[in-house]
Motif scaffolding. Structure first.
Motif, PDB file in Angstrom:
ATOM      1  N   TYR A 232      -9.420  22.262  -0.805  1.00 25.62           N
ATOM      2  CA  TYR A 232      -9.771  20.941  -1.361  1.00 25.62           C
ATOM      3  C   TYR A 232      -8.859  20.792  -2.743  1.00 25.62           C
ATOM      4  O   TYR A 232      -8.644  19.753  -3.379  1.00 25.62           O
ATOM      5  N   ILE A 233      -8.832  21.790  -3.555  1.00 22.55           N
ATOM      6  CA  ILE A 233      -8.088  21.811  -4.743  1.00 22.55           C
ATOM      7  C   ILE A 233      -6.705  21.515  -4.413  1.00 22.55           C
ATOM      8  O   ILE A 233      -6.255  20.710  -5.225  1.00 22.55           O
ATOM      9  N   GLN A 234      -5.882  22.164  -3.192  1.00 23.42           N
ATOM     10  CA  GLN A 234      -4.842  21.619  -3.167  1.00 23.42           C
ATOM     11  C   GLN A 234      -4.591  20.111  -2.908  1.00 23.42           C
ATOM     12  O   GLN A 234      -3.735  19.420  -3.320  1.00 23.42           O
ATOM     13  N   PHE A 235      -5.512  19.699  -2.135  1.00 22.01           N
ATOM     14  CA  PHE A 235      -5.684  18.091  -1.862  1.00 22.01           C
ATOM     15  C   PHE A 235      -5.727  17.193  -3.193  1.00 22.01           C
ATOM     16  O   PHE A 235      -4.911  16.321  -3.420  1.00 22.01           O
ATOM     17  N   ALA A 236      -6.660  17.937  -4.112  1.00 23.46           N
ATOM     18  CA  ALA A 236      -6.774  17.074  -5.422  1.00 23.46           C
ATOM     19  C   ALA A 236      -5.657  16.967  -6.061  1.00 23.46           C
ATOM     20  O   ALA A 236      -5.229  16.191  -6.679  1.00 23.46           O
ATOM     21  N   GLU A 237      -4.837  18.214  -6.071  1.00 21.55           N
ATOM     22  CA  GLU A 237      -3.501  18.491  -6.616  1.00 21.55           C
ATOM     23  C   GLU A 237      -2.997  17.472  -6.198  1.00 21.55           C
ATOM     24  O   GLU A 237      -1.681  16.730  -6.632  1.00 21.55           O
ATOM     25  N   LEU A 238      -2.363  17.211  -4.778  1.00 19.21           N
ATOM     26  CA  LEU A 238      -1.429  16.461  -4.201  1.00 19.21           C
ATOM     27  C   LEU A 238      -1.984  14.826  -4.476  1.00 19.21           C
ATOM     28  O   LEU A 238      -1.096  14.212  -4.806  1.00 19.21           O
TER      29      LEU A 238
ATOM     30  N   THR B 143       0.599  12.287  -6.929  1.00 18.12           N
ATOM     31  CA  THR B 143       1.339  11.125  -6.059  1.00 18.12           C
ATOM     32  C   THR B 143       0.774   9.829  -6.485  1.00 18.12           C
ATOM     33  O   THR B 143       1.266   8.714  -6.418  1.00 18.12           O
ATOM     34  N   ILE B 144      -0.623   9.736  -7.183  1.00 19.45           N
ATOM     35  CA  ILE B 144      -1.136   8.585  -7.530  1.00 19.45           C
ATOM     36  C   ILE B 144      -0.470   7.907  -8.775  1.00 19.45           C
ATOM     37  O   ILE B 144      -0.228   8.630  -9.772  1.00 19.45           O
ATOM     38  N   LYS B 145      -0.471   6.488  -8.766  1.00 16.96           N
ATOM     39  CA  LYS B 145       0.417   5.976  -9.806  1.00 16.96           C
ATOM     40  C   LYS B 145      -0.712   4.961 -10.635  1.00 16.96           C
ATOM     41  O   LYS B 145      -1.696   4.772 -10.012  1.00 16.96           O
ATOM     42  N   PRO B 146      -0.533   4.497 -11.732  1.00 14.14           N
ATOM     43  CA  PRO B 146      -1.402   3.465 -12.528  1.00 14.14           C
ATOM     44  C   PRO B 146      -1.313   2.500 -11.821  1.00 14.14           C
ATOM     45  O   PRO B 146      -0.332   2.006 -10.910  1.00 14.14           O
ATOM     46  N   ARG B 147      -2.492   1.742 -11.629  1.00 14.94           N
ATOM     47  CA  ARG B 147      -3.011   0.462 -10.869  1.00 14.94           C
ATOM     48  C   ARG B 147      -2.954   0.851  -9.155  1.00 14.94           C
ATOM     49  O   ARG B 147      -3.030  -0.228  -8.482  1.00 14.94           O
ATOM     50  N   GLU B 148      -2.929   2.125  -8.958  1.00 14.88           N
ATOM     51  CA  GLU B 148      -3.364   2.303  -7.562  1.00 14.88           C
ATOM     52  C   GLU B 148      -4.728   2.585  -7.694  1.00 14.88           C
ATOM     53  O   GLU B 148      -5.124   3.455  -8.357  1.00 14.88           O
ATOM     54  N   ILE B 149      -5.245   2.400  -6.270  1.00 14.07           N
ATOM     55  CA  ILE B 149      -6.877   2.557  -5.983  1.00 14.07           C
ATOM     56  C   ILE B 149      -6.825   3.976  -5.138  1.00 14.07           C
ATOM     57  O   ILE B 149      -6.406   3.885  -3.830  1.00 14.07           O
ATOM     58  N   GLN B 150      -7.081   4.972  -5.616  1.00 16.21           N
ATOM     59  CA  GLN B 150      -7.193   6.205  -4.913  1.00 16.21           C
ATOM     60  C   GLN B 150      -8.292   6.126  -3.858  1.00 16.21           C
ATOM     61  O   GLN B 150      -9.658   5.567  -3.962  1.00 16.21           O
ATOM     62  N   THR B 151      -7.904   6.048  -2.290  1.00 17.90           N
ATOM     63  CA  THR B 151      -8.577   5.724  -1.346  1.00 17.90           C
ATOM     64  C   THR B 151      -8.560   7.036  -0.159  1.00 17.90           C
ATOM     65  O   THR B 151      -7.489   7.101   0.626  1.00 17.90           O
TER      66      THR B 151
ATOM     67  N   PHE C 108       0.903  -1.422  -0.116  1.00 17.72           N
ATOM     68  CA  PHE C 108       0.019  -0.003  -0.270  1.00 17.72           C
ATOM     69  C   PHE C 108       0.837   1.202  -0.004  1.00 17.72           C
ATOM     70  O   PHE C 108       2.053   1.204   0.339  1.00 17.72           O
ATOM     71  N   VAL C 109       0.359   2.465  -0.175  1.00 15.79           N
ATOM     72  CA  VAL C 109       0.942   3.598  -0.451  1.00 15.79           C
ATOM     73  C   VAL C 109       0.261   4.686   0.749  1.00 15.79           C
ATOM     74  O   VAL C 109      -1.197   4.480   0.496  1.00 15.79           O
ATOM     75  N   ARG C 110       0.780   5.544   1.190  1.00 11.79           N
ATOM     76  CA  ARG C 110       0.010   6.478   2.127  1.00 11.79           C
ATOM     77  C   ARG C 110       0.446   7.806   1.894  1.00 11.79           C
ATOM     78  O   ARG C 110       1.818   8.038   2.071  1.00 11.79           O
ATOM     79  N   HIS C 111      -0.303   8.717   1.869  1.00 11.82           N
ATOM     80  CA  HIS C 111      -0.224  10.322   2.138  1.00 11.82           C
ATOM     81  C   HIS C 111      -1.132  10.952   2.988  1.00 11.82           C
ATOM     82  O   HIS C 111      -2.241  10.516   2.827  1.00 11.82           O
ATOM     83  N   ASP C 112      -0.618  11.929   4.000  1.00  8.75           N
ATOM     84  CA  ASP C 112      -1.592  12.650   4.713  1.00  8.75           C
ATOM     85  C   ASP C 112      -1.558  14.086   4.266  1.00  8.75           C
ATOM     86  O   ASP C 112      -0.708  14.476   3.619  1.00  8.75           O
ATOM     87  N   LYS C 113      -2.816  14.853   4.582  1.00 11.18           N
ATOM     88  CA  LYS C 113      -2.862  16.055   4.722  1.00 11.18           C
ATOM     89  C   LYS C 113      -3.846  16.580   5.759  1.00 11.18           C
ATOM     90  O   LYS C 113      -4.902  16.225   6.026  1.00 11.18           O
ATOM     91  N   THR C 114      -3.442  17.731   6.455  1.00 10.39           N
ATOM     92  CA  THR C 114      -3.943  18.310   7.337  1.00 10.39           C
ATOM     93  C   THR C 114      -4.534  19.689   6.966  1.00 10.39           C
ATOM     94  O   THR C 114      -3.989  20.372   6.327  1.00 10.39           O
ATOM     95  N   PHE C 115      -5.904  20.013   7.248  1.00  9.07           N
ATOM     96  CA  PHE C 115      -6.669  21.034   6.542  1.00  9.07           C
ATOM     97  C   PHE C 115      -6.643  22.113   7.808  1.00  9.07           C
ATOM     98  O   PHE C 115      -6.641  21.772   8.980  1.00  9.07           O
ATOM     99  N   LEU C 116      -7.145  23.288   7.140  1.00  5.65           N
ATOM    100  CA  LEU C 116      -7.450  24.383   8.194  1.00  5.65           C
ATOM    101  C   LEU C 116      -8.530  23.943   9.094  1.00  5.65           C
ATOM    102  O   LEU C 116      -9.569  23.383   8.850  1.00  5.65           O
TER     103      LEU C 116
END
Length: 333
Positions: A109-115, A119-127, A83-91
């Protein structure tokens, strides 16, 4: 059977699910979940509105922001071979002025969508793991920016609420009650609407849940003949509902699943922001979730609305893990 169910089922003719599989389930098991911890309570600027009680809740809940810590535990993550993991903390929503709230929330949320898209790669499930359920705005925005044709995206909402208000119809004014509308219709805030330039057809949307709606939401859903699979249908005609959802899933290049655990009854899911008085049971939801890894060509997921400060958090997380694991792997815990 309700008219809205018949619409999705080949003119109402019943088909057996036997033989519908196309082998994609085996391919899906090779995919890697890419978890995004979304530490957000941006949708909770004011007291949440309880649609069933027709009144605001007495307190504003910010505990939902820390839910990723309870879902993405080491024990749960170790169940995945990769698995892969990234985190983001919001205001903190308490620091945002109400006059500028929608613009600031959308920008976050636009900043989050850009993140996500960096970082997402082919064959990965955006979760995406929230957080309040306005995080779905970022999930769908990231998806729309990757998938060029919105007509090829199907969206399945597991929820007890519609979350499809316009700004001027929302009883609370919280973004978590309106985040879906900009993706399917012109939104009455020009800044937010401008961020979602490509709209998904309303025929590409399904609700699963015993929906408790405000009158404006009910009018919009009925007028646009949006499909609903409610408790009565799932209780009495589950095989038929499975066929409907299977055909819906196979119709699109990509399926997005937004999973709000309050789709389940409060006896099963107590530690959510607004527990459901007459929600679905696991026997209604799990067979539907299993269709996704079996039949979808590709899919993405978000799960939100769990409040760790509420009673029953252990039970709530156990059930959330069961649903999420089934979605991502096709296997039961």
């Amino acid at each position: 059977l309700p008219r809205e169910v018949l619409r999705a089922c080949s003119g109402g003719k019943r088909k057996s699910r036997k033989g519908l599989g196309d082998g994609l389930g085996k391919m899906r098991k090779l995919s890697v979940p890419h978890f995004y911890g979304a530490y957000s309570a941006l949708g909770n600027q004011t007291n949440l509105y309880d649609s069933a009680a027709r009144k605001p809740q007495p307190k504003i809940s910010y505990g939902v922001k820390n839910a990723p810590d309870y879902i993405l535990t080491d024990t749960f993550l170790k169940r995945f071979s990769n698995f892969v993991r990234h985190d983001k903390t919001f205001l903190d929503p308490r620091t945002i002025s109400k006059d500028a709230s929608l613009q600031v929330i959308a920008e976050q949320y636009i900043q989050f969508a850009e993140l996500i898209n960096k970082t997402i790669k082919p064959r990965e499930i955006q979760t995406v793991i929230g957080g309040d359920n306005s995080v779905t705005f970022a999930s769908l925005l990231a998806l729309l920016r990757r998938e060029k044709n919105p007509k090829e995206i199907g969206v399945i909402i597991f929820d007890s609420h519609g979350d499809i208000h316009k700004k001027n119809t929302s009883p609370s004014g919280n973004f978590q009650g309106m985040y879906l509308r900009p993706f399917f219709d012109t939104f009455d805030n020009k800044t937010v609407d401008a961020y979602v330039k490509k709209k998904i057809p309303l025929t590409n949307l399904i609700y699963v849940g015993n929906l408790t709606l405000e009158p404006e939401e009910r009018v919009f859903i009925n007028k646009n003949k949006i499909l609903e699979l409610n408790k009565e249908t799932l209780k009495n005609r589950m095989d038929y509902a499975l066929t409907c959802l299977t055909e819906f899933v196979k119709r699109y290049k990509h399926i997005h699943i937004s999973l709000d655990p309050d789709v389940l009854d409060k006896s099963i899911m107590p530690a959510v922001q607004i527990p459901a008085e007459n929600g679905l049971l696991l026997e209604h939801v799990l067979p539907l979730l299993k269709i996704i890894p079996e039949e979808a060509k590709s899919f993405s997921v978000d799960l939100s609305e769990i409040d760790p400060k509420k009673r029953g958090i252990k039970r709530t997380v156990e059930v959330a893990h069961k649903m999420l694991y089934l979605l991502l792997t096709g296997q039961t815990l």
